[in-house]
Design a protein around this motif. Structure first.
Motif, short mmCIF file in Angstrom:
data_model
loop_
_atom_site.label_atom_id
_atom_site.label_comp_id
_atom_site.label_asym_id
_atom_site.label_seq_id
_atom_site.Cartn_x
_atom_site.Cartn_y
_atom_site.Cartn_z
N ASP A 1 0.85 -1.14 -0.17
CA ASP A 1 0.14 0.07 -0.03
C ASP A 1 0.78 1.36 -0.10
O ASP A 1 0.61 2.28 -0.62
N GLN A 5 0.30 4.31 -2.54
CA GLN A 5 0.18 5.63 -1.85
C GLN A 5 1.11 6.73 -2.38
O GLN A 5 0.77 7.99 -2.59
N ASN A 6 2.62 6.36 -2.80
CA ASN A 6 3.34 7.35 -3.14
C ASN A 6 3.55 7.35 -4.51
O ASN A 6 4.57 7.68 -5.22
#
Length: 87
Positions: A1, A5-6
């Motif tokens: 994740d 997310q990045n």
């Protein structure tokens, strides 16, 4: 994740693991066909080609076998048949 997310790229599968014991191009091709059939978008397939045997290398005898197949038209045909692309 955290990678998602990045917005960081990452492989979504890892293929190409074997015992470096394919005695000829046809044996290596048989392995490759299995890997290509399992490949999905974002898969990473490792290989270890060299155009000649590498002395003092634990997988040195296998490298030219991989090279000959990967440099062949058969490999290109196999990629196409399995709808795989190299990026």
């Amino acid at each position: 994740d955290l990678l998602k997310q990045n917005h960081l790229s990452y492989n979504k599968g890892f293929l190409g693991v074997y015992g470096f014991n394919a005695p000829d191009i046809n044996s290596y091709r048989a392995l490759m066909l299995q890997w290509l059939s399992l490949a999905q978008e974002g898969s990473l397939l490792m290989c270890h080609p060299a155009n000649q045997q590498v002395e003092d290398d634990g997988i040195g005898k296998q490298r030219p076998i991989e090279f000959k197949y990967l440099a062949s038209n058969q490999f290109l045909d196999d990629l196409n048949r399995n709808d795989c692309r190299i990026f």
